[in-house]
Design an enzyme around this catalytic site. Structure first.
Site, PDB file in Angstrom:
ATOM      1  N   LYS A   3       0.843  -1.201   0.000  1.00 55.75           N
ATOM      2  CA  LYS A   3       0.000   0.000   0.000  1.00 55.75           C
ATOM      3  C   LYS A   3       0.878   1.251   0.000  1.00 55.75           C
ATOM      4  O   LYS A   3       0.646   2.178  -0.751  1.00 55.75           O
ATOM      5  CB  LYS A   3      -0.880  -0.012   1.276  1.00 55.75           C
ATOM      6  CG  LYS A   3      -2.360   0.229   1.007  1.00 55.75           C
ATOM      7  CD  LYS A   3      -3.242  -0.124   2.186  1.00 55.75           C
ATOM      8  CE  LYS A   3      -3.173   0.926   3.291  1.00 55.75           C
ATOM      9  NZ  LYS A   3      -3.483   2.295   2.842  1.00 55.75           N
TER      10      LYS A   3
ATOM     11  N   ASN B  29      19.212   3.223   6.541  1.00 59.97           N
ATOM     12  CA  ASN B  29      19.541   1.979   7.225  1.00 59.97           C
ATOM     13  C   ASN B  29      18.982   2.021   8.647  1.00 59.97           C
ATOM     14  O   ASN B  29      18.472   3.049   9.099  1.00 59.97           O
ATOM     15  CB  ASN B  29      21.070   1.808   7.258  1.00 59.97           C
ATOM     16  CG  ASN B  29      21.505   0.357   7.387  1.00 59.97           C
ATOM     17  OD1 ASN B  29      20.707  -0.511   7.735  1.00 59.97           O
ATOM     18  ND2 ASN B  29      22.786   0.104   7.109  1.00 59.97           N
ATOM     19  N   PHE B  30      19.071   0.917   9.345  1.00 63.29           N
ATOM     20  CA  PHE B  30      18.720   0.826  10.772  1.00 63.29           C
ATOM     21  C   PHE B  30      17.268   1.201  11.064  1.00 63.29           C
ATOM     22  O   PHE B  30      16.985   1.725  12.147  1.00 63.29           O
ATOM     23  CB  PHE B  30      19.693   1.676  11.612  1.00 63.29           C
ATOM     24  CG  PHE B  30      21.139   1.276  11.448  1.00 63.29           C
ATOM     25  CD1 PHE B  30      22.031   2.132  10.821  1.00 63.29           C
ATOM     26  CD2 PHE B  30      21.586   0.033  11.871  1.00 63.29           C
ATOM     27  CE1 PHE B  30      23.354   1.761  10.630  1.00 63.29           C
ATOM     28  CE2 PHE B  30      22.910  -0.345  11.690  1.00 63.29           C
ATOM     29  CZ  PHE B  30      23.800   0.521  11.066  1.00 63.29           C
ATOM     30  N   LEU B  31      16.362   0.927  10.121  1.00 62.67           N
ATOM     31  CA  LEU B  31      14.931   1.113  10.406  1.00 62.67           C
ATOM     32  C   LEU B  31      14.540   0.061  11.435  1.00 62.67           C
ATOM     33  O   LEU B  31      14.680  -1.141  11.181  1.00 62.67           O
ATOM     34  CB  LEU B  31      14.088   0.967   9.148  1.00 62.67           C
ATOM     35  CG  LEU B  31      12.563   0.879   9.351  1.00 62.67           C
ATOM     36  CD1 LEU B  31      12.038   2.100  10.100  1.00 62.67           C
ATOM     37  CD2 LEU B  31      11.865   0.726   8.007  1.00 62.67           C
TER      38      LEU B  31
ATOM     39  N   THR C 206      18.699  -1.624   1.625  1.00 62.39           N
ATOM     40  CA  THR C 206      18.544  -3.068   1.447  1.00 62.39           C
ATOM     41  C   THR C 206      17.428  -3.552   2.363  1.00 62.39           C
ATOM     42  O   THR C 206      17.050  -2.879   3.319  1.00 62.39           O
ATOM     43  CB  THR C 206      19.832  -3.850   1.821  1.00 62.39           C
ATOM     44  OG1 THR C 206      20.119  -3.587   3.199  1.00 62.39           O
ATOM     45  CG2 THR C 206      20.999  -3.455   0.945  1.00 62.39           C
TER      46      THR C 206
ATOM     47  N   LEU D  34      26.027  -1.528   5.296  1.00 59.41           N
ATOM     48  CA  LEU D  34      26.348  -2.096   6.616  1.00 59.41           C
ATOM     49  C   LEU D  34      25.103  -2.726   7.244  1.00 59.41           C
ATOM     50  O   LEU D  34      23.995  -2.302   6.962  1.00 59.41           O
ATOM     51  CB  LEU D  34      26.892  -0.979   7.524  1.00 59.41           C
ATOM     52  CG  LEU D  34      28.142  -0.297   6.967  1.00 59.41           C
ATOM     53  CD1 LEU D  34      28.495   0.882   7.839  1.00 59.41           C
ATOM     54  CD2 LEU D  34      29.272  -1.304   6.858  1.00 59.41           C
TER      55      LEU D  34
HETATM   56  C1  LIG Z   1      23.547 -14.556  12.056  1.00 59.89           C
HETATM   57  O1  LIG Z   1      22.748 -13.557  12.631  1.00 59.89           O
HETATM   58  C2  LIG Z   1      21.787 -12.971  11.850  1.00 59.89           C
HETATM   59  C3  LIG Z   1      21.055 -11.949  12.466  1.00 59.89           C
HETATM   60  C4  LIG Z   1      20.055 -11.317  11.726  1.00 59.89           C
HETATM   61  C5  LIG Z   1      19.794 -11.663  10.393  1.00 59.89           C
HETATM   62  C6  LIG Z   1      20.550 -12.674   9.796  1.00 59.89           C
HETATM   63  C7  LIG Z   1      20.296 -13.070   8.369  1.00 59.89           C
HETATM   64  C8  LIG Z   1      20.499 -11.862   7.473  1.00 59.89           C
HETATM   65  N1  LIG Z   1      19.516 -11.113   7.202  1.00 59.89           N
HETATM   66  N2  LIG Z   1      21.784 -11.629   7.009  1.00 59.89           N
HETATM   67  C9  LIG Z   1      22.051 -10.580   6.164  1.00 59.89           C
HETATM   68  O2  LIG Z   1      21.235  -9.726   5.853  1.00 59.89           O
HETATM   69  C10 LIG Z   1      23.438 -10.522   5.618  1.00 59.89           C
HETATM   70  C11 LIG Z   1      24.093 -11.682   5.249  1.00 59.89           C
HETATM   71  C12 LIG Z   1      25.372 -11.570   4.682  1.00 59.89           C
HETATM   72  C13 LIG Z   1      25.950 -10.302   4.499  1.00 59.89           C
HETATM   73  N3  LIG Z   1      25.301  -9.176   4.892  1.00 59.89           N
HETATM   74  C14 LIG Z   1      24.083  -9.280   5.447  1.00 59.89           C
HETATM   75  O3  LIG Z   1      23.419  -8.138   5.840  1.00 59.89           O
HETATM   76  C15 LIG Z   1      24.248  -7.006   6.108  1.00 59.89           C
HETATM   77  C16 LIG Z   1      23.917  -5.948   5.070  1.00 59.89           C
HETATM   78  C17 LIG Z   1      22.513  -5.417   5.270  1.00 59.89           C
HETATM   79  N4  LIG Z   1      22.315  -4.928   6.635  1.00 59.89           N
HETATM   80  C18 LIG Z   1      22.551  -5.988   7.638  1.00 59.89           C
HETATM   81  C19 LIG Z   1      23.956  -6.523   7.534  1.00 59.89           C
HETATM   82  C20 LIG Z   1      21.560 -13.317  10.523  1.00 59.89           C
END
Ligand SMILES: COc1cccc(CC(=N)NC(=O)c2cccnc2OC2CCNCC2)c1
Length: 389
Positions: free
Chosen positions: A4, A137-139, A173, A389
């Site tokens: 939406k 970022n960080f929402l 992202t 990040l």
């Molecule tokens: C292992 O602990 C986690 C805690 C929270 C989420 C995830 C899975 C995940 N969502 N991983 C990623 O988004 C990710 C996997 C590999 C490299 N960069 C990443 O995300 C980065 C970039 C985007 N912002 C978060 C950190 C894993």
């Protein structure tokens, strides 16, 4: 019902995909600053906006605690990102940052911080276009305030404050599919401490594998292999900038780093970012570079361990040393620094080393987005040279 909010925003819409009659580039023109909404968007009655001064230790602690308890979890809710305070200060205060883009929502009565969203300025090249953007970022919305439709008003407010600084594009992202990804990345993990990873449920013992066989499989040498491999130092900034700028030219979307950016984003900082380079012993040229950032995760359901120490591949450049050997040296130094796992996306040339260096595919995807900038073709993840990040 679906999207939406996003159907009202200047972002690539699914229905437009492939419609190459629409030109690539900005979707909406900039608005005269006098026509940008001057006052903040309305929040539900009990809440108020706060600008988070990340230079204040007290504010940093409040942001750290909100994210530690309420930020992104993996699909099985076993882990939650646990960005450190010093990481947040690094991530949010690059050259030219705006304090007004560090936005909190707090309860008027208790003054409790219950939501957060940030922007930082970034010069991003898209094909031959260099665009001043914001990286959003960080929402984060407190678990107890979910589905109150706070996120859309927070996104509108950070967009309004970005517009006030005459910036009209953004990059972000998400782990979820929104209109419309410019690319979708697979993430990969390389075990460094397989016993702990299996113990906490991050990894599973392979079929027909014993624990001792698994430990041996992921064992790494004690020393790096590349002659001239060393930590990056301040005097390396000009050479690393040249090397990185030249390397990133080959990707369709990539940061347009200058020396100030390289100094901030790539000079090593303890527990935040590590960067290494190869200085040719003969010529003293800087021929290769690798870096990773430190992003631990809280382990939500383990008795024995509370934190997963994870390294995330950042920017890597190989011109003389094979990327495979360079990244193996990165794994060796990460292991020596007691990281449990080394994560990487399949961006840039990463897929050339992932399988051979024993990375395993993660169980999710990371989607990249541009705000108010249309790309007529979804990119291959190897065409992306931007790591957020
Ligand atoms: C292992 O602990 C986690 C805690 C929270 C989420 C995830 C899975 C995940 N969502 N991983 C990623 O988004 C990710 C996997 C590999 C490299 N960069 C990443 O995300 C980065 C970039 C985007 N912002 C978060 C950190 C894993």
């Amino acid at each position: 019902k679906r999207h939406k909010f996003w159907e009202t925003q200047p972002v690539g819409q699914f229905k437009d995909l492939g419609d190459t009659s629409l030109p690539e580039g900005p979707i909406e023109s900039p608005t005269p600053l006098t026509e940008v909404k001057q006052e903040p968007y309305n929040l539900p009655a009990p809440y108020e906006w706060i600008t988070c001064d990340m230079e204040s230790e007290e504010m940093c602690v409040e942001v750290y605690n909100l994210l530690t308890n309420n930020y992104v979890e993996d699909d099985e809710n076993m882990f939650r990102f646990n960005y450190s305070k010093e990481f947040l200060q690094w991530a949010l205060r690059p050259p030219g940052y705006y304090k007004s883009w560090h936005i909190g929502v707090r309860v008027k009565t208790s003054k409790k911080l219950v939501a957060f969203i940030t922007g930082i300025p970034a010069r991003i090249r898209v094909r031959d276009d260099i665009v001043d953007m914001a990286e959003v970022n960080f929402l984060c919305v407190h678990k107890k305030l979910r589905s109150k439709r706070l996120a859309p008003v927070m996104i509108k407010e950070v967009t309004r404050r970005i517009h006030l600084e005459n910036i009209w594009q953004a990059a972000y992202t998400a782990g979820v599919v929104l209109p419309t990804p410019i690319t979708t990345c697979q993430y990969w993990h390389r075990s460094l401490n397989p016993k702990k990873l299996i113990d906490v449920g991050f990894s599973r013992l392979g079929a027909r594998m014993t624990m001792s066989r698994t430990i041996k499989l992921y064992k790494l040498p004690d020393q790096t292999a590349t002659p001239g491999f060393r930590k990056m130092e301040p005097h390396d900034i000009p050479a690393v900038t040249r090397l990185l700028r030249n390397y990133l030219k080959q990707f369709i979307v990539a940061p347009d780093f200058d020396e100030n950016d390289v100094e901030h984003w790539l000079l090593p900082q303890e527990n935040v970012v590590d960067s290494y380079l190869v200085e040719s012993p003969e010529t003293h040229d800087i021929t290769d570079f690798c870096s990773f950032y430190t992003l631990p995760s809280s382990i939500l359901g383990s008795q024995n361990h509370s934190t997963l120490k994870a390294a995330y591949s950042y920017y890597n450049v190989s011109t003389k040393t094979p990327l495979l050997q360079l990244m193996n040296d990165a794994l060796i130094v990460a292991k020596k620094k007691d990281f449990d796992v080394f994560n990487a996306l399949d961006v840039m040339h990463n897929e050339t080393f992932l399988k051979e260096l024993k990375f395993g595919p993660g169980d999710g995807k990371l989607h990249y987005y541009l705000y108010n900038y249309r790309l007529n073709h979804v990119l291959r993840s190897s065409e992306l040279g931007l790591v957020l990040l």
